[in-house]
Design an enzyme around this catalytic site. Structure first.
Site, PDB file in Angstrom:
ATOM      1  N   LYS A  39       0.871  -1.181   0.000  1.00 23.22           N
ATOM      2  CA  LYS A  39       0.000   0.000   0.000  1.00 23.22           C
ATOM      3  C   LYS A  39       0.901   1.221   0.000  1.00 23.22           C
ATOM      4  O   LYS A  39       1.678   1.431   0.933  1.00 23.22           O
ATOM      5  CB  LYS A  39      -0.878   0.018   1.251  1.00 23.22           C
ATOM      6  CG  LYS A  39      -1.600   1.360   1.465  1.00 23.22           C
ATOM      7  CD  LYS A  39      -2.486   1.349   2.690  1.00 23.22           C
ATOM      8  CE  LYS A  39      -2.933   2.770   3.053  1.00 23.22           C
ATOM      9  NZ  LYS A  39      -3.857   2.784   4.193  1.00 23.22           N
ATOM     10  N   GLY A  66      -8.342   8.406  10.083  1.00 20.51           N
ATOM     11  CA  GLY A  66      -8.704   8.389  11.494  1.00 20.51           C
ATOM     12  C   GLY A  66      -9.807   9.345  11.886  1.00 20.51           C
ATOM     13  O   GLY A  66     -10.140   9.466  13.055  1.00 20.51           O
ATOM     14  N   ALA A  88      -9.705   4.867   4.536  1.00 21.36           N
ATOM     15  CA  ALA A  88      -9.632   6.030   5.416  1.00 21.36           C
ATOM     16  C   ALA A  88     -10.952   6.786   5.533  1.00 21.36           C
ATOM     17  O   ALA A  88     -11.620   7.071   4.544  1.00 21.36           O
ATOM     18  CB  ALA A  88      -8.545   7.017   4.961  1.00 21.36           C
ATOM     19  N   GLY A  89     -11.272   7.106   6.744  1.00 19.88           N
ATOM     20  CA  GLY A  89     -12.442   7.934   7.016  1.00 19.88           C
ATOM     21  C   GLY A  89     -13.693   7.152   7.372  1.00 19.88           C
ATOM     22  O   GLY A  89     -14.639   7.718   7.914  1.00 19.88           O
ATOM     23  N   ASN A  94      -9.585   0.554   9.544  1.00 21.48           N
ATOM     24  CA  ASN A  94      -8.654   0.266  10.630  1.00 21.48           C
ATOM     25  C   ASN A  94      -9.109   0.936  11.923  1.00 21.48           C
ATOM     26  O   ASN A  94      -9.607   0.282  12.838  1.00 21.48           O
ATOM     27  CB  ASN A  94      -7.240   0.707  10.236  1.00 21.48           C
ATOM     28  CG  ASN A  94      -6.208   0.371  11.297  1.00 21.48           C
ATOM     29  OD1 ASN A  94      -6.506  -0.291  12.281  1.00 21.48           O
ATOM     30  ND2 ASN A  94      -4.980   0.809  11.119  1.00 21.48           N
ATOM     31  N   THR A  95      -9.004   2.257  11.970  1.00 20.63           N
ATOM     32  CA  THR A  95      -9.267   2.969  13.220  1.00 20.63           C
ATOM     33  C   THR A  95     -10.621   2.612  13.837  1.00 20.63           C
ATOM     34  O   THR A  95     -10.713   2.351  15.038  1.00 20.63           O
ATOM     35  CB  THR A  95      -9.210   4.495  12.966  1.00 20.63           C
ATOM     36  OG1 THR A  95      -7.952   4.798  12.360  1.00 20.63           O
ATOM     37  CG2 THR A  95      -9.348   5.265  14.259  1.00 20.63           C
TER      38      THR A  95
END
Lengths: 262, 369, 66
Positions: free
Chosen positions: A98, A159, A185-186, A207-208
């Site tokens: 990535k 995040g 993301a987001g 992820n987050t």
């Protein structure tokens, strides 16, 4: 879904939920999260070890059946990203990479130009390149031409959990890209993931939102169900709003007396 | 990757079987879609969809106005040579036809340019037969450079070229390429293109892609309706447009459905499309490719063209002459490539467009060299 | 003792192989990626490469990341 695999770089994934290993309060939960979510691809990062502290190996918590997606986080230039990618591959992480090149520390926006340059180099070297980018269609086409295996547009800053703020731009990528589009993301809630999949995203990377949930294992499962529901809805071709035509035919009525038209 | 891969993918597709299963609901769903998939498009080309022309037309109108406004771009063809080494059964320039052959000198081209420019036309489409002897590259280049002095835009509709040749013509001032595959059906293609370079199906099929790669601003494609099975032809042409559109973001992909008209030789098309079917095809193309220009030439008759303005069309030719040298000297109009149905002058066509509530556009852009 | 740069810091270490260095530092070999003078050295090679004065070493490992 068994009959709807996603192929990236010659690898088949039956789960369209990609996950990450960052920010877990306890890395031992990663294996449970993977089991609960069914995720088959997970990101890891490469860092200089802390010579004073005790090293632990994140790879210990990832079953061998799960594909590793090392990222190039920390890279500020294409050259640095390329170097990290080569190290990751040499370290036995497989061909996936990535590309994440971030020069802006305030919003953590990816640098699309450096990312393109790194993609060109790494794709030539046989990597399965998944560039993390701002959703920009001309760039995505260039990444495709450069040999990217997928494009990973951000939904909102890393995040931030703000969801699909870039949805209209991501839609252009989905509509025009030949390679898979993975929203990265987001994504802060399962409903965001479902919305991305309904739009036609090929996968999402979360992820987050999973790692920082109070129960990351249950949240992993929740995301997995949301991704599946969204994908199913996309494949089922949601009924779209249809406009009922008026009974008269103002535009095509002339065809009934077409002989009279010279 | 070439469009040939997609041609092959559908080579053995059961079109008849598919059409037999298309329901009214399928058509309604396809019309409602924001982004149509290939099989939605095929459903709109089916006989079933003939019963849904008005809702298709409503949406086509909405999309066309959304992307193009109420404007119609005008262009005019200029034939500079009818020498041809091909033997295409449907074409007036067929080398076996005993017609008067002529290649305009640069001076004659200038006379034509002056005659055309006096009508206000600014978008010119330059045409030839296929003859490397009569119209070699340096001649074409010189013609383009000359015409660029009179017109804002010069496009070409000539024999397919290599990418380097396209680049050369682009450098001379050409900004658009029109190249009709005639038929996507390879066996029909062989049957109607008996000899000459044009018999090479693949070289022609890949030419629009070469043109896009060479950097032409607009690439216009289409089948010659009547040669192959018509629904299949329009389907492949739509897929071809989408293929190009997906790959060349910087190129405007346009479409046209020229219908065979009597030319020298009395060719009878095996698969003629009547007006209703023609309208259905135009609407299906508009719905499948909402942002693509749709061109209708003077092959179609005046009253019909006026109606088509509301049905997705964005470009019309006007005041056309398909003979060589016919603008400056109307006596030359005898050796036409095909017969013109809409005989109106540029001014008359412009007036008709305005009467329909649309703006006729003589000059859409000008390339600053 | 020789002076080498490890993860950007110059320090004195005992002259020996990479393997010895990893052992001396108390690092878990399975978690470690070693770059020696900008070239990755795979674990089986660690015992064959002797460190020299002025060498640059990067000792890396996989950590959590998104």
């Amino acid at each position: 879904m068994e009959n709807d695999p996603l192929t990236i770089g010659g690898h088949e994934f039956t789960s369209r939920l990609f996950t990450g290993t960052g920010k877990f309060a306890d890395d031992r939960r990663i294996a449970d999260m993977l089991a609960a979510s069914g995720s088959q691809l997970i990101t890891v990062a490469l860092r200089r070890i802390d010579l004073g502290g005790k090293s632990h190996n994140i790879l210990d918590f990832i079953p061998k059946t799960v594909t590793l997606l090392p990222n190039t986080s920390g890279a500020r230039t294409a050259a640095e990203a390329v170097r990290i990618a080569r190290i990751a591959r040499e370290a036995g992480c497989g061909p996936f990479i990535k590309i994440e090149v971030i020069t802006d520390t305030k919003y953590l926006m990816p640098d699309n130009y450096e990312t393109l340059a790194a993609t060109e180099t790494l794709a030539r070297e046989g990597f399965v390149v998944l560039p993390y980018v701002l959703p920009d269609l001309p760039l995505a086409k260039r990444l495709e031409d450069a040999g990217a295996a997928a494009v990973m547009p951000l939904g909102a800053p890393i995040g931030s959990n703000r969801g699909l703020e870039t949805a209209p731009l991501i839609a252009l990528l989905i509509e025009n890209c030949r390679v898979p589009v993975v929203v990265d993301a987001g994504i802060g809630r399962p409903s965001h993931a479902a919305a991305a999949m309904e739009m036609g995203a090929d996968a999402v990377l979360v992820n987050t939102a999973i790692a920082t949930a109070e129960d990351p294992v249950a949240m992993g499962r929740a995301f997995s169900l949301a991704v599946e529901a969204g994908r199913m809805a996309y494949l089922a071709k949601m009924a779209e709003e249809s406009r009922t035509a008026r009974a008269s035919s103002p535009l095509t009525g002339f065809l009934d007396r077409i002989e009279d038209i010279v | 990757m070439s469009f040939i891969d997609i041609v092959e993918k559908y080579q053995h597709f059961d079109f008849e079987g598919f059409f037999g299963q298309v329901t009214d609901r399928d058509v309604v769903c396809a019309v409602a879609k924001e982004k149509m998939e290939p099989l939605d498009f095929l459903a709109l080309l089916s006989p079933t969809a003939a019963g849904h022309l008005e809702p298709m037309a409503q949406k086509a109108l909405r999309l066309t106005v959304q992307y193009f406004g109420r404007t119609i771009q005008l262009f005019i063809p200029l034939y500079i040579s009818n020498y041809c080494s091909n033997q295409c059964l449907y074409c007036g320039f067929n080398r076996t036809h005993a017609i008067e052959r002529k290649t305009l000198t640069l001076a004659e081209i200038e006379c034509e340019a002056q005659a055309i420019a006096s009508t206000g036309m600014q978008h010119l489409l330059l045409l030839t037969g296929e003859s490397w002897e009569a119209t070699p590259m340096d001649y074409l280049e010189a013609a383009v450079r000359l015409l660029k002095r009179y017109f804002a835009s010069v496009s070409i509709e000539i024999f397919p070229l290599d990418e380097t040749d396209y680049r050369q013509l682009k450098a001379a001032g050409v900004d658009g390429l029109t190249l009709y595959q005639e038929t996507y059906d390879r066996s029909v293609y062989r049957q109607v293109h008996l000899s000459g370079r044009k018999a090479d199906y693949r070289y022609r099929l890949d030419a629009p892609e070469r043109g896009a790669r060479a950097g032409f601003r607009a690439v216009n494609i289409g089948p010659l309706v009547g040669l192959g099975e018509k629904r299949r032809e329009v389907f492949m042409c739509g897929l071809h447009a989408r293929y190009l559109d997906d790959r060349f973001l910087e190129t405007e992909i346009g479409l046209s459905l020229p219908r065979i008209n009597p030319a020298e030789g009395g060719f009878q098309p095996a698969h003629p499309a009547d007006d209703r079917t023609f309208v259905q095809f135009m609407l299906a193309l508009r719905l499948f490719m909402p942002r693509s220009g749709l061109t209708v030439s003077t092959r179609e008759r005046a009253g019909f063209r006026d109606r088509l303005i509301h049905l997705g069309v964005t470009r019309l030719s006007a005041g056309s002459c398909t003979g060589v040298g016919g603008y400056a000297r109307p006596a030359e109009r005898k050796t036409a490539q095909f017969e013109i149905s809409d005989q109106r002058s540029v001014a008359q066509v412009a007036q008709a467009i305005a009467a329909q509530g649309y703006q006729p556009v003589y000059k859409d852009w000008d390339l600053i060299a | 003792m020789i002076r080498v740069t490890i993860n950007g810091k110059t320090e004195s270490v005992g002259a020996g192989t990479i393997e010895q260095l990893v052992h001396d530092k108390g690092l878990r070999p399975e978690a470690l990626v070693v770059e020696h003078n900008f070239t990755i050295v795979k674990q089986p090679q660690w015992s064959r490469i002797r460190l020299s004065e002025g060498d640059t070493l990067e000792l890396l490992s996989f950590v959590g990341g998104g």
